[in-house]
Motif scaffolding. Structure first.
Motif, PDB file in Angstrom:
ATOM      1  N   LYS A   1     -13.483  -1.327  11.030  1.00 29.35           N
ATOM      2  CA  LYS A   1     -12.319  -2.179  11.199  1.00 29.35           C
ATOM      3  C   LYS A   1     -11.855  -2.757   9.863  1.00 29.35           C
ATOM      4  O   LYS A   1     -10.660  -2.839   9.573  1.00 29.35           O
ATOM      5  N   THR A   2     -12.815  -3.127   9.015  1.00 27.34           N
ATOM      6  CA  THR A   2     -12.464  -3.690   7.715  1.00 27.34           C
ATOM      7  C   THR A   2     -11.725  -2.671   6.858  1.00 27.34           C
ATOM      8  O   THR A   2     -10.838  -3.033   6.070  1.00 27.34           O
ATOM      9  N   MET A   3     -12.081  -1.394   6.988  1.00 30.56           N
ATOM     10  CA  MET A   3     -11.394  -0.340   6.249  1.00 30.56           C
ATOM     11  C   MET A   3      -9.904  -0.352   6.576  1.00 30.56           C
ATOM     12  O   MET A   3      -9.058  -0.303   5.676  1.00 30.56           O
ATOM     13  N   PHE A   4      -9.577  -0.432   7.854  1.00 32.27           N
ATOM     14  CA  PHE A   4      -8.176  -0.469   8.273  1.00 32.27           C
ATOM     15  C   PHE A   4      -7.495  -1.751   7.809  1.00 32.27           C
ATOM     16  O   PHE A   4      -6.361  -1.722   7.308  1.00 32.27           O
ATOM     17  N   GLN A   5      -8.171  -2.882   7.964  1.00 31.96           N
ATOM     18  CA  GLN A   5      -7.546  -4.162   7.642  1.00 31.96           C
ATOM     19  C   GLN A   5      -7.215  -4.283   6.159  1.00 31.96           C
ATOM     20  O   GLN A   5      -6.102  -4.685   5.790  1.00 31.96           O
TER      21      GLN A   5
ATOM     22  N   PHE B   1      -5.843   3.401  -0.697  1.00 34.83           N
ATOM     23  CA  PHE B   1      -7.050   4.161  -0.365  1.00 34.83           C
ATOM     24  C   PHE B   1      -8.296   3.590  -1.034  1.00 34.83           C
ATOM     25  O   PHE B   1      -9.404   3.702  -0.495  1.00 34.83           O
ATOM     26  N   LEU B   2      -8.135   2.937  -2.191  1.00 36.81           N
ATOM     27  CA  LEU B   2      -9.259   2.219  -2.792  1.00 36.81           C
ATOM     28  C   LEU B   2      -9.681   1.055  -1.892  1.00 36.81           C
ATOM     29  O   LEU B   2     -10.883   0.799  -1.699  1.00 36.81           O
ATOM     30  N   ALA B   3      -8.695   0.357  -1.338  1.00 38.86           N
ATOM     31  CA  ALA B   3      -8.986  -0.744  -0.412  1.00 38.86           C
ATOM     32  C   ALA B   3      -9.703  -0.222   0.829  1.00 38.86           C
ATOM     33  O   ALA B   3     -10.614  -0.877   1.357  1.00 38.86           O
ATOM     34  N   ALA B   4      -9.296   0.961   1.304  1.00 38.98           N
ATOM     35  CA  ALA B   4      -9.955   1.565   2.465  1.00 38.98           C
ATOM     36  C   ALA B   4     -11.417   1.863   2.164  1.00 38.98           C
ATOM     37  O   ALA B   4     -12.312   1.596   2.993  1.00 38.98           O
ATOM     38  N   MET B   5     -11.698   2.382   0.964  1.00 38.35           N
ATOM     39  CA  MET B   5     -13.075   2.691   0.581  1.00 38.35           C
ATOM     40  C   MET B   5     -13.918   1.416   0.483  1.00 38.35           C
ATOM     41  O   MET B   5     -15.080   1.381   0.920  1.00 38.35           O
ATOM     42  N   ILE B   6     -13.329   0.365  -0.081  1.00 34.76           N
ATOM     43  CA  ILE B   6     -14.042  -0.913  -0.185  1.00 34.76           C
ATOM     44  C   ILE B   6     -14.337  -1.467   1.207  1.00 34.76           C
ATOM     45  O   ILE B   6     -15.459  -1.930   1.489  1.00 34.76           O
ATOM     46  N   GLY B   7     -13.336  -1.419   2.091  1.00 28.97           N
ATOM     47  CA  GLY B   7     -13.530  -1.908   3.453  1.00 28.97           C
ATOM     48  C   GLY B   7     -14.595  -1.132   4.196  1.00 28.97           C
ATOM     49  O   GLY B   7     -15.412  -1.711   4.932  1.00 28.97           O
TER      50      GLY B   7
ATOM     51  N   VAL C   1      -3.217  -4.142   1.742  1.00 31.40           N
ATOM     52  CA  VAL C   1      -2.800  -3.767   0.392  1.00 31.40           C
ATOM     53  C   VAL C   1      -1.542  -2.910   0.436  1.00 31.40           C
ATOM     54  O   VAL C   1      -0.590  -3.117  -0.335  1.00 31.40           O
ATOM     55  N   THR C   2      -1.522  -1.941   1.356  1.00 32.44           N
ATOM     56  CA  THR C   2      -0.352  -1.070   1.479  1.00 32.44           C
ATOM     57  C   THR C   2       0.880  -1.863   1.886  1.00 32.44           C
ATOM     58  O   THR C   2       1.977  -1.647   1.356  1.00 32.44           O
ATOM     59  N   ALA C   3       0.719  -2.804   2.813  1.00 38.58           N
ATOM     60  CA  ALA C   3       1.843  -3.622   3.265  1.00 38.58           C
ATOM     61  C   ALA C   3       2.384  -4.489   2.135  1.00 38.58           C
ATOM     62  O   ALA C   3       3.596  -4.741   2.061  1.00 38.58           O
ATOM     63  N   PHE C   4       1.507  -4.950   1.247  1.00 42.34           N
ATOM     64  CA  PHE C   4       1.944  -5.758   0.102  1.00 42.34           C
ATOM     65  C   PHE C   4       2.878  -4.941  -0.793  1.00 42.34           C
ATOM     66  O   PHE C   4       3.949  -5.404  -1.180  1.00 42.34           O
ATOM     67  N   TYR C   5       2.455  -3.720  -1.132  1.00 45.71           N
ATOM     68  CA  TYR C   5       3.299  -2.843  -1.941  1.00 45.71           C
ATOM     69  C   TYR C   5       4.588  -2.492  -1.201  1.00 45.71           C
ATOM     70  O   TYR C   5       5.673  -2.464  -1.794  1.00 45.71           O
ATOM     71  N   ALA C   6       4.468  -2.202   0.092  1.00 43.73           N
ATOM     72  CA  ALA C   6       5.635  -1.815   0.872  1.00 43.73           C
ATOM     73  C   ALA C   6       6.643  -2.952   0.980  1.00 43.73           C
ATOM     74  O   ALA C   6       7.862  -2.731   0.919  1.00 43.73           O
ATOM     75  N   LEU C   7       6.146  -4.182   1.143  1.00 46.24           N
ATOM     76  CA  LEU C   7       7.041  -5.344   1.206  1.00 46.24           C
ATOM     77  C   LEU C   7       7.764  -5.520  -0.119  1.00 46.24           C
ATOM     78  O   LEU C   7       8.967  -5.847  -0.142  1.00 46.24           O
ATOM     79  N   TYR C   8       7.061  -5.304  -1.220  1.00 45.70           N
ATOM     80  CA  TYR C   8       7.689  -5.374  -2.539  1.00 45.70           C
ATOM     81  C   TYR C   8       8.845  -4.376  -2.629  1.00 45.70           C
ATOM     82  O   TYR C   8       9.952  -4.731  -3.057  1.00 45.70           O
ATOM     83  N   GLU C   9       8.600  -3.124  -2.232  1.00 43.41           N
ATOM     84  CA  GLU C   9       9.638  -2.092  -2.291  1.00 43.41           C
ATOM     85  C   GLU C   9      10.823  -2.451  -1.404  1.00 43.41           C
ATOM     86  O   GLU C   9      11.986  -2.240  -1.772  1.00 43.41           O
ATOM     87  N   ALA C  10      10.538  -3.011  -0.218  1.00 42.31           N
ATOM     88  CA  ALA C  10      11.615  -3.382   0.704  1.00 42.31           C
ATOM     89  C   ALA C  10      12.479  -4.499   0.127  1.00 42.31           C
ATOM     90  O   ALA C  10      13.716  -4.457   0.213  1.00 42.31           O
ATOM     91  N   LEU C  11      11.850  -5.502  -0.479  1.00 34.34           N
ATOM     92  CA  LEU C  11      12.593  -6.619  -1.056  1.00 34.34           C
ATOM     93  C   LEU C  11      13.424  -6.177  -2.264  1.00 34.34           C
ATOM     94  O   LEU C  11      14.570  -6.602  -2.426  1.00 34.34           O
ATOM     95  N   VAL C  12      12.850  -5.316  -3.092  1.00 31.51           N
ATOM     96  CA  VAL C  12      13.587  -4.806  -4.252  1.00 31.51           C
ATOM     97  C   VAL C  12      14.802  -3.996  -3.797  1.00 31.51           C
ATOM     98  O   VAL C  12      15.876  -4.064  -4.407  1.00 31.51           O
ATOM     99  N   SER C  13      14.646  -3.246  -2.697  1.00 29.52           N
ATOM    100  CA  SER C  13      15.742  -2.394  -2.215  1.00 29.52           C
ATOM    101  C   SER C  13      16.942  -3.205  -1.738  1.00 29.52           C
ATOM    102  O   SER C  13      18.056  -2.681  -1.674  1.00 29.52           O
ATOM    103  N   ILE C  14      16.736  -4.485  -1.384  1.00 33.81           N
ATOM    104  CA  ILE C  14      17.865  -5.315  -0.949  1.00 33.81           C
ATOM    105  C   ILE C  14      18.314  -6.286  -2.038  1.00 33.81           C
ATOM    106  O   ILE C  14      19.101  -7.199  -1.773  1.00 33.81           O
ATOM    107  N   GLY C  15      17.788  -6.092  -3.261  1.00 34.78           N
ATOM    108  CA  GLY C  15      18.342  -6.836  -4.392  1.00 34.78           C
ATOM    109  C   GLY C  15      17.513  -7.973  -4.939  1.00 34.78           C
ATOM    110  O   GLY C  15      17.961  -8.676  -5.852  1.00 34.78           O
TER     111      GLY C  15
END
Length: 439
Positions: free
Chosen positions: A365-369, A415-421, A374-388
């Motif tokens: 479960k920790t692997m997924f979490q 995937f590094l976060a997945a390995m750590i989890g 981490v992926t959502a953090f990067y994805a949120l950054y990309e989404a916010l940048v895309s709207i200015g």
């Protein structure tokens, strides 16, 4: 469950994936990649075919489909993320986009009608046909797999065969991103088809179709999904390669802005006045089958989580939403959808891959979490940048990740976060040597 039924389900899955977006990506890749066409189309097939194939299989292996995959993080996340997937890729993006593309790249190629009334009348007819086909889910396999898909493939075959017989393969230099790293450029081009997310929605359509054809056990469902996905994947590989090859060998020094222009030009060269009609028919058929699949997927999903409304009620709701949103125009739909898709797509990919790996590595479960966080953090950054939004303070921190500039900065950290989890859970669950405790 007969082999012919599985074959038709595979045809249906092919049609669901092969929308107008998929139609116009490969020709542009072929035109821009030139002599580097081989590695470029290979990269495209990795993310445009292999990744959606894995997504369909990931859904088939779960007892509760997409919700189960998301529930590895948290049950509430599983429900919310599944709803977001179906609403974004379906009702508020994929469905109206299919209608808008069918109008702009299909209908207008034949009739040359402009204006808001033209859009409204076409979308009304388009969604009426979609509604009638989608109304009975048990007949969708017959209607798409037995009729619409063969017609679509036949029309495509006419264009492709004539291209192979007429156009010559002459040497041409690769342009832009395909000159230095054609494989990576092809992977990124296939990534932006968004088919991996669509596959998560289409998984429920395949499962329900197999059940209707007699598949009862989990083993039969997984086997049927595997064969159907292989049929669809084989068809997609053949079509993508052929369309890419048309862009690779199309003659002339004309500068093309997109794949639609390439196919329109090729149709005009090969069939003169009937070229636009042929291309328009291909686009409208491709959009229709995708739209039917998305409405079926969305309606089936919401009927399962909230059965107080019937399947037909949900079909009506999503047809009306599609009709209204499609009249906003293709550019507006794409503009609104970019931030949302930029956010959900990386999360969807990490869930797909980890869900499949879990059958090999065991549960964590920790692997997924950690991976999703981490992926959502990067994805949120990309989404916010895309709207200015200006996020320069984060850019310097995040851009050390490989492929950050291409929007894939999340891959290695995720995937590094997945390995750590996974390592954390492995340590937690490691059996204790009681004999040593007593020393």
């Amino acid at each position: 469950m007969s082999r012919i039924n599985v074959l038709f389900i595979g045809f249906m899955l092919f049609s669901l994936f092969f929308g107008a977006g998929n139609l116009i990506f490969p020709p542009l890749l072929g035109w821009e990649s030139g002599d580097n066409f081989g590695p470029a189309i290979t990269g495209f097939l990795i993310t445009g075919v292999l990744l959606p194939f894995l997504a369909v299989m990931a859904v088939a292996l779960e007892d509760n489909g997409l919700i189960s995959m998301g529930s590895r993080v948290h049950y509430i996340f599983g429900i919310v993320f599944a709803i977001i997937i179906y609403l974004s890729i379906g009702a508020f993006y994929g469905i109206p986009r299919a209608s808008s593309v069918a109008y702009e790249l299909g209908f207008q190629q034949i009739f040359k009608i402009d204006g808001r009334w033209g859009v409204f009348v076409f979308s009304l007819i388009f969604f009426t046909i979609t509604y009638l086909i989608s109304l009975n889910p048990k007949k969708i396999v017959n209607r798409i797999g037995q009729y619409l898909t063969p017609i679509l493939l036949l029309v495509l075959a006419v264009l492709v065969i004539q291209s192979f017989m007429t156009f010559e393969n002459v040497s041409s230099p690769a342009a832009g991103k395909y000159a230095s790293a054609p494989l990576v450029a092809g992977i990124l081009e296939g990534y932006f088809t968004m088919d991996a997310v669509a596959a998560l929605a289409f998984g429920i359509v395949i499962i329900n179709a197999l059940k209707d054809k007699g598949a009862a056990s989990k083993k039969e469902l997984v086997k049927g999904t595997l064969v159907s996905a292989l049929v669809a994947g084989t068809g997609l590989v053949a079509v993508y390669f052929s369309l890419g090859w048309i862009g690779r060998v199309i003659p002339g020094e004309t500068s093309f802005q997109n794949g639609a222009e390439i196919l329109t030009s090729a149709s005009g060269i090969l069939f003169v006045t009937s070229g636009n009609i042929l291309f328009g028919l291909i686009v409208m058929l491709a959009c229709l089958t995708t739209c039917v699949g998305l409405i079926n997927a969305c309606s089936s999903f919401f009927n399962e989580i909230y059965p107080r409304l019937s399947y037909s009620h949900y079909v009506t709701i999503f047809v009306i939403i599609g009709l209204l949103v499609s009249n906003l125009g293709l550019n507006m739909i794409l503009h609104v959808a970019v931030p949302l898709l930029s956010f959900i797509y990386p999360i969807a990919i990490i869930l797909i891959i980890l869900s499949l790996l879990e059958h090999i590595t065991g549960k964590s479960k920790t692997m997924f979490q950690l991976a999703v966080a981490v992926t959502a953090f990067y994805a949120l950054y990309e989404a916010l940048v895309s709207i200015g939004f200006e996020l320069e303070f984060l850019t310097g921190l995040l851009d050390i990740a490989p492929f950050f500039e291409q929007g894939l900065g999340w891959v290695l950290p995720g995937f590094l976060a997945a390995m750590i989890g996974y390592g954390i859970d492995a340590i937690k669950n490691k059996p204790v040597d009681k004999s040593r405790q007593n020393e």
